[in-house]
Motif scaffolding. Structure first.
Motif, PDB file in Angstrom:
ATOM      1  N   GLN A   3       0.839  -1.207   0.000  1.00 55.38           N
ATOM      2  CA  GLN A   3       0.000   0.000   0.000  1.00 55.38           C
ATOM      3  C   GLN A   3       0.862   1.241   0.000  1.00 55.38           C
ATOM      4  OE1 GLN A   3      -0.704  -2.658   1.662  1.00 55.38           O
ATOM      5  NE2 GLN A   3      -2.360  -3.061   0.226  1.00 55.38           N
TER       6      GLN A   3
ATOM      7  N   THR B  20       2.372  -6.602   6.064  1.00 55.90           N
ATOM      8  CA  THR B  20       1.129  -7.211   5.604  1.00 55.90           C
ATOM      9  C   THR B  20       1.351  -8.682   5.263  1.00 55.90           C
ATOM     10  OG1 THR B  20       0.360  -5.115   4.745  1.00 55.90           O
ATOM     11  CG2 THR B  20      -0.668  -7.088   3.865  1.00 55.90           C
TER      12      THR B  20
ATOM     13  N   HIS C 257      -6.213  -4.390   4.719  1.00 51.91           N
ATOM     14  CA  HIS C 257      -6.358  -3.153   3.960  1.00 51.91           C
ATOM     15  C   HIS C 257      -7.705  -3.084   3.280  1.00 51.91           C
ATOM     16  CE1 HIS C 257      -2.414  -1.465   4.478  1.00 51.91           C
ATOM     17  NE2 HIS C 257      -1.871  -2.657   4.295  1.00 51.91           N
TER      18      HIS C 257
ATOM     19  N   ASP D  74      -4.241  -4.833  10.480  1.00 51.42           N
ATOM     20  CA  ASP D  74      -3.263  -4.234   9.576  1.00 51.42           C
ATOM     21  C   ASP D  74      -3.624  -2.771   9.351  1.00 51.42           C
ATOM     22  OD1 ASP D  74      -1.359  -3.659   7.775  1.00 51.42           O
ATOM     23  OD2 ASP D  74      -1.836  -5.284   6.380  1.00 51.42           O
ATOM     24  N   GLU D  75      -2.881  -1.903   9.965  1.00 53.29           N
ATOM     25  CA  GLU D  75      -3.127  -0.463   9.874  1.00 53.29           C
ATOM     26  C   GLU D  75      -4.599  -0.116  10.120  1.00 53.29           C
ATOM     27  OE1 GLU D  75      -1.166   1.578   6.758  1.00 53.29           O
ATOM     28  OE2 GLU D  75       0.429   0.097   6.605  1.00 53.29           O
TER      29      GLU D  75
HETATM   30 MG   LIG Z   1       0.732  -3.290   4.457  1.00 57.35          MG
END
Ligand SMILES: [Mg+2]
Ligand code: HEM
Ligand SMILES: Nc1ncnc2c1ncn2[C@@H]1O[C@H](COP(=O)(O)OP(=O)(O)OP(=O)(O)O)[C@@H](O)[C@H]1O
Ligand SMILES: Nc1ncnc2c1ncn2[C@@H]1O[C@H](COP(=O)(O)OP(=O)(O)OP(=O)(O)O)[C@@H](O)[C@H]1O
Ligand SMILES: [Mg+2]
Lengths: 57, 211, 249, 222, 222, 211
Positions: B133, F41, F81, F155-156
Motif C-alpha cells: 500500500q 502485511t 487493507h 493491519d493499519e
Molecule cells: Mg501493508
C-alpha cells in the motif's frame, strides 16, 4: 345490426376487442396510478410540514 | 487566487455544508479539519469541479471554474483516496503517462529520479499490482515532484506512508507553499508546517471528543 | 426577444409551472374524454366496414394513433431535453421524465394492437419486419430511459443522464418513420404523406384523426399531472409547496 | 492535443498487452458463439449457409456489447478516470482515444477472424468479402455507440443490463444493415445500399459519439 | 453449519435484490440472443423451428458462462472473500451456497423464460416441455462446473477468457445432450436417453464441483 | 499461545524476512514496525494462513495452523487493507452477516448498538457505498466490538479514522489485551498502549530516516 353481431366483429372479435380492451385497460390504469402517486406526494409533503412544525416548537 | 462563494453541498438528505465562503491566495496552505463523514472529501472534489455544488460557485482568478474548464485543470493536481495507479503498469509507466496527460511529458530519466526520491529504489519497474500500500501511495505522490501546477488538492496524502515518507512529503508540501503555490490538505495525523501561511477550516457537526 | 425570454423563464420555474400544469390537466382531460368518446363512436358505428379486411381493420383507429403518439412524444421529450441543456431550467428535465411512461404505454399499445392486427391480416403475431422492429426499438428506448433514471438515486445526475440519452436516441425516429420506405416490407406505408394527399376514405381518415387528437389530449393530461407529482416530490421542503392549498387541506 | 490522444491509445494498448486476455476474450467469445451453432443445430450445410450472416453479425454485436463493460469500468475503479477528467485535455479526445484502442483490441481481431470462420459455413467468396467490409465498418460504429451507454451507466447499480438496454436499440440498425448486406450479396442481389447506410452510421457516430460519451462521463464521475 | 449455508445464500440473494441488474442482465442477455437471431436470419418459420434448440442452448450456455465472472470477483475485490476464507466454516459449503444463490439469480429466471421465447420460434408443446426440463437440469450443472473455472482464474490477469477456456470443454457435453434432447423430441424420436445423461452430469458436478472450487479458491486467494 | 518457527517469506526476487521466530502469549500486543514494503502485511497474512510461507511454520497451541484449519480460524479476526464491506448492503447488514459467518450470530439490536458505539449514528442503514472512508472503516472495525476471538490481527486499523475514533479503537484494543486476548498490530501512527504487555518486532532493510 344486433348486439351479438356487433360484439362478434365479423369474426374478428378476439383481435378487435383484444386490442381495444388492452388499450382501454392501460388508459384507465395510468390515470389511477397517477392519482395514487399524487396522493403519496401530498402525504409526504404534509408529513414534512408537520415535522418542521415539531422542530420549530 | 481561489475563491469560494457561499458553497452548499447536499448528499442524500444531509446538508454537508452551506454558505461556505473563503478565498485562498498564493503561498498558503488550507488545512481542512473535520470528523469522519464531515464532508472534507466532498468539498475537495467540489473544488476540483468533479462534483457540482447544489449552490454557490468556485472562482479561479475571478472566473467560474465551470467556464474555465481546461485552463483551470492545467493549474490543478488532485490526489484522492483512489490511487489512480494502474496495477498492470510499472511505477515508471504510471508516472510518465499521468504526466503526459497533465501536459508536462517527462523523460524516462526524470521518472526514475522522481521514484528514486520517493524511496522506491528497486521497485520502479515492478507492476504496481505487487507493491505494498505504502509503495503504491508513493508512486501516485511522485507526481508532485515533477508537476508544476499551482494548486495541490491532497486528500489524506499521508495514509499508508511510513514515518520517513511522511516527513519527506511534508517537506515537499512546505517547499511548494514557500514557492508561492497553494495546497489544500486534509489529514487526521499531525502536520508540521511552519505556521503563519496556514489557514484552518473546520467542517462537521460532531462535538470533538465524540466518536 | 429578451422580454419573451423573461416570461419563458417565469413559467419555467416550478412554482409558477405547477398551477399552470394543474389547469392544463383539467382542460385536456375533458378534451381527451370527449374526443375519444366521439372517436370510438365513429370508429364502430360511422366508419364503414373495410371491403377487404372486414371489421378487423377497425384496430387501425387505435393502432395508428398509438403509433404516431409513441413517436411524437419521444420527439417532444427530445425537445424538452435540448431546452434543458440550453437554458438549464429544472422544469424541462421534469417534463422529460413525466412524458416517458406515457410514451412507453403508447409504444407498447402500437406493438400490441399491431400484433393483434397482424394475426388476422398476415397470419402471424410478429414478423421481424423493419417497421415492426423499429417500433420495438422505440419501446426499448423508452424502457432504457425509464430504467436509467430509476437506477440513479441523485436527481441532478438522473436528469442530466436522461436528457443525454433522449437526445442520442432521437436518431431512431427517422429510421422508424422511413423504415417503410427504405425496406419493402409487409407493413403498410404511410397513408398520410407529408405532402398531405391521403389515400383513404375520408370518414376513416377523420375517425383516425379524431382518435389521434384524443390520444394527444390524453397524453398531455397524463404528463402534466405526472409532472405535478414530480414537482411536489422534488420541491417538498420549499415554502411555496408547504403553502399550497391542497397540502394544507 | 494529439499528443494526448496518442498517449491514451498507446497506454490502453500497453495495458491490453499486459493482460492479453482482454484481446482474446472478445475474439474467443466471438469464435465460440460462431462455432457452437453448428454443434447445436447440426451440420446441414444448407441451413448453415442460410443462417451464417445472422449468426456472424449477432455474434459480433454481442461480443462488442460485452466488451463494453470493460471500456471505462477499470479506469473508474482505480481512479485513473477521475484523473483523466482533471487533465487539461479536451475530454472527447481522450474518449475517442480509449474507444480507438478498445476497438483495435476487441473489434479488429474479430473482423480479421470472421472470414476464416465463414468458411465453416461455406459462404461464397463475395459474401465473405462483403462480410469483411461490413464488419470493418460496423464494429467501430458499435464501439463508438456503445461507449455512450458505457459512460452513462458507469458505477450504477444496474451496470450490465442497463448498458445492453440502452445500447441495444442503437445497435439494431447496424445489425440489420450489416446482416442485410451479407444476405443480399449471398442471395445474388448486391448489398451496396446497405453498405452505404452502414457508412452513414459510422460517420455519424464517429462525429457525435465521442462528444456524447464525454458529456456522459462528466455526469457519471460525480 | 447449515446456518452458514443459509446465511450465504440469503446474503447473495439480498445483494442481487439490491442490484437487480444482476438478475436481469443474464436473463436480458438470454432474451436478446434468442430474439436477435430471427432479426439476423430472417423470419422464415421453417428455418427458425429448425435452429431453435441450438439457439436456446447456446444462448443459455453463453449466458451462464458470462455470469460466471461475477460469481466470486466482487467478493474478491472488496475483501469479503478473504474474510470468508477466514471464517470457521467448511469452505465448500459456502461455495455451494454462493453457487446456489448464483443459479437462483441467473439460471432459474432464464429457464422459466425459455418456454415463452420458444413460442417465437413456434416450437411444439412437447418440445417446449423437454426444453424446460433439460434447461432445469442443465443450467445448475453449468453453474457448478463454471464455479471451478471462476475460482481458479480469480484475480488472474486474463480472467475472462481463461474461465471460458477452462470451462468450455466441460460445458460442451451439457450443450450436446441438452440440445440433443430437444431436437430428438421435436423430430419425434424421444429424448429420454439424453435426459438421463444430463441427470448423471448434474449429480456428479453437484458432488465434486464445490470441493474443487473450494480448493481453487484457497489457491487463488493467496 | 501463538508460535512462529523460523518463518521465511519470499516475494518475487526479494526475501522479505527469514528465520523469523517468536511466540506470543495471551494478554500481549505485538506491534510490527517496518518501512513501507518491509513485509508487515505479508507476515500478517501468513499468520492468518492466507499466505503459505516459503519455509517455517506457524503453531497455535502447539499445533500447525494448516492442520487445525477451522478451529484456528474460530479464534481469529483479521482486518486488513481491504474493507471487507459490501457497498450495496447497509452497515447493519454487513455487520450481522460477517458475524453470522464468524459463527457468532448477533441480533439486529446488538448490531445497532455496535455501530452506535462506533459513532455511526444516523448512518446505520445507508448503503455502505455512500459512506465516507472513515465511516466504512468504522463499519468493518465494529466487528471487534461483538467478536470474541482470541487473536486480533489488525493491519493499519487506524487509517482514515479521525482522532476521536483512533482514541476509541485504542481503548478497545487495550481492553481486549487486558482481557487476555492477543493483538497483532501494525501502524505508522503513534499508539498509546500501556507498555509492559507490548512486544515490538522490527522488519525491513532500510535504515530509519531513509525515505
Ligand atoms: Mg501493508
Ligand atoms: C406488431 C405489429 C405492428 C407494429 C409494431 C406496427 C407499427 C406501426 C407504426 C410505428 C406505425 C406508425 C408509423 C407511420 O404512421 O408511418 C404504424 C402505422 C400503421 N400500421 Fe402498423 N404496426 C404493426 C402491425 C400492423 C398491421 C398488422 C397492420 C395492418 C395489416 C398495420 C397497419 C398500419 C397502418 C395502416 C398504419 C398507418 C400508416 C400511416 O398512415 O402512416 N400495422 N404501425
Ligand atoms: N447518498 C447519500 N445519502 C446519505 N448520506 C450520504 C450520501 N452520500 C454521501 N453521504 C454522506 O456524506 C458524507 C460524505 O462525506 P465525505 O466522504 O466528504 O467525508 P470525509 O470528510 O471525507 O470523511 P473521511 O474523513 O471519512 O474521509 C458522509 O457522511 C456520507 O454519509
Ligand atoms: N511479485 C513480486 N515481485 C517483487 N516484489 C514483490 C512481489 N510481491 C510483493 N513484493 C514486495 O513485497 C513487499 C510486500 O510488502 P507488504 O505489502 O507486506 O509491505 P508492508 O510492510 O505491508 O508495507 P506497507 O507499510 O506499505 O503496507 C513489497 O516490498 C513488494 O514490493
Ligand atoms: Mg474523505
Amino acid at each position: 345490426m344486433s348486439v351479438a353481431e356487433f360484439f362478434d366483429m365479423g369474426g374478428y372479435a378476439l383481435y378487435v376487442w383484444g386490442s381495444f380492451g388492452v388499450c382501454a385497460l392501460l388508459m384507465i390504469a395510468e390515470p389511477l396510478l397517477l392519482r395514487s402517486r399524487r396522493r403519496n406526494a401530498l402525504r409526504r409533503v404534509a408529513r414534512i410540514i408537520r415535522m418542521n412544525a415539531e422542530d420549530t416548537k | 487566487m481561489l475563491e469560494v462563494v457561499d458553497l452548499e453541498c447536499v448528499r442524500g438528505d444531509r446538508r454537508l455544508f452551506s454558505g461556505l465562503s473563503f478565498s485562498l491566495g498564493g503561498g498558503t496552505l488550507l488545512h481542512l479539519h473535520g470528523h469522519n463523514g464531515s464532508g472534507k472529501t466532498t468539498l475537495m472534489r467540489t473544488l476540483c469541479g468533479l462534483v457540482q455544488p447544489t449552490a454557490g460557485e468556485v472562482l479561479w482568478d475571478g472566473e467560474s471554474i465551470r467556464k474555465q474548464g481546461e485552463d483551470y485543470r492545467r493549474d490543478l493536481v488532485y490526489i484522492g483516496h483512489k490511487s489512480g495507479i494502474k496495477g498492470d503498469l510499472t511505477g515508471i509507466e504510471n508516472l510518465r503517462i499521468s504526466c503526459a496527460l497533465d501536459g508536462v511529458a517527462i523523460s524516462e530519466k526524470q521518472a526514475w529520479d522522481a521514484l528514486e526520491q520517493m524511496g522506491l529504489n528497486g521497485h520502479e519497474d515492478l507492476p504496481a499490482r505487487v507493491l505494498s500500500q505504502g509503495q503504491t501511495r508513493r508512486v501516485s505522490l511522485a507526481r508532485l515532484l515533477v508537476n508544476r501546477s499551482r494548486i495541490w488538492v491532497l486528500d489524506e496524502p499521508f495514509t499508508a506512508l511510513d514515518k520517513a515518507a511522511v516527513e519527506f512529503l511534508q517537506s515537499v508540501i512546505r517547499s511548494h507553499v514557500d514557492a508561492g503555490g497553494m495546497v489544500i490538505l486534509t489529514t487526521h495525523q499531525e502536520v508540521k508546517i511552519t505556521k503563519g501561511q496556514v489557514q484552518e477550516l473546520q467542517l462537521g457537526w460532531k462535538r470533538d471528543g465524540d466518536v | 426577444m429578451s422580454s419573451r425570454l423573461i416570461n419563458w423563464f417565469k413559467f419555467s420555474s416550478p412554482s409558477t409551472f405547477y398551477p399552470l400544469a394543474g389547469r392544463m390537466v383539467t382542460l385536456f382531460s375533458i378534451l381527451a374524454v370527449v374526443l375519444i368518446a366521439v372517436g370510438l363512436y365513429m370508429s364502430f358505428f360511422i366508419a364503414p366496414t373495410d371491403y377487404k379486411q372486414g371489421e378487423g381493420y377497425r384496430i387501425i383507429y387505435i393502432h395508428v394513433p398509438a403509433a404516431w403518439m409513441s413517436m411524437f412524444i419521444y420527439v417532444v421529450m427530445a425537445g424538452w431535453s435540448i431546452l434543458g441543456l440550453i437554458y438549464n431550467t429544472r422544469i424541462s428535465a421534469m417534463m422529460t421524465s413525466a412524458l416517458a411512461p406515457t410514451g412507453a404505454i403508447f409504444a407498447f399499445l402500437s406493438l400490441w394492437t399491431g400484433a393483434f392486427w397482424g394475426k388476422p391480416m398476415w397470419g402471424t403475431w410478429w414478423v421481424w419486419d423493419a417497421r415492426l422492429t423499429s417500433a420495438l426499438i422505440l419501446f426499448f428506448l423508452y424502457l432504457g430511459f425509464i430504467a436509467l433514471q430509476g437506477a440513479i438515486d441523485d436527481n441532478r445526475r438522473s436528469d442530466r443522464a436522461g436528457a443525454l440519452l433522449v437526445m442520442v436516441g432521437i436518431v431512431n425516429i427517422p429510421i422508424i418513420y422511413f423504415s417503410v420506405k427504405w425496406w419493402n416490407t409487409l407493413h403498410q406505408g404511410a397513408t398520410i404523406k407529408m405532402s398531405g394527399g391521403a389515400s383513404m376514405d375520408p370518414v376513416m381518415l377523420w375517425t383516425m384523426l379524431i382518435m389521434t387528437f384524443g390520444f394527444w389530449a390524453y397524453a398531455i393530461a397524463a404528463a402534466m399531472s405526472r409532472v405535478r407529482s414530480i414537482i411536489l416530490e422534488r420541491e417538498r421542503d420549499t415554502t411555496w409547496v408547504s403553502e399550497l392549498p391542497e397540502v394544507n387541506r | 492535443m494529439f499528443e494526448a490522444f496518442y498517449t491514451i491509445v498507446s497506454r490502453d494498448l500497453l495495458l491490453a498487452l499486459r493482460r492479453r486476455s482482454d484481446i482474446f476474450s472478445t475474439l474467443f467469445f466471438f469464435v465460440i458463439v460462431v462455432s457452437l451453432f453448428p454443434l447445436g443445430i447440426g451440420p446441414e450445410m444448407a441451413t448453415l449457409r442460410l443462417i451464417a450472416p445472422g449468426v456472424f453479425w449477432v455474434a459480433a454485436l454481442l461480443a462488442s456489447m460485452l466488451a463494453l463493460e470493460r471500456l471505462f469500468a477499470a479506469d473508474f475503479d482505480d481512479g485513473t478516470l477521475e484523473q483523466m477528467l482533471l487533465t487539461p485535455q479536451p475530454l472527447f479526445l481522450l474518449v475517442l482515444g480509449k474507444i480507438t484502442a478498445h476497438w483495435l483490441v476487441t473489434g479488429l481481431p474479430l473482423v480479421l477472424m470472421a472470414p476464416l470462420l465463414g468458411l465453416q459455413y461455406d459462404l461464397g467468396i463475395d459474401a465473405l468479402q462483403v462480410m469483411l467490409v461490413t464488419l470493418l465498418m460496423g464494429t467501430p460504429a458499435l464501439s463508438l455507440i456503445g461507449g455512450i451507454g458505457a459512460a452513462l451507466t458507469l458505477g450504477l447499480r444496474g451496470g450490465g443490463v442497463l448498458v445492453s438496454l440502452l445500447v441495444l436499440p442503437l445497435y439494431i440498425p447496424v445489425l440489420i444493415f450489416g446482416a442485410g448486406a451479407v444476405e443480399a450479396t449471398a442471395s445474388g442481389l448486391g448489398g451496396a445500399g446497405h453498405i452505404y447506410m452502414l457508412g452513414a452510421i459510422l460517420v455519424m457516430s464517429l462525429v457525435l459519439a465521442p462528444l456524447a460519451s464525454a458529456a456522459a462521463l462528466r455526469i457519471s464521475a460525480e
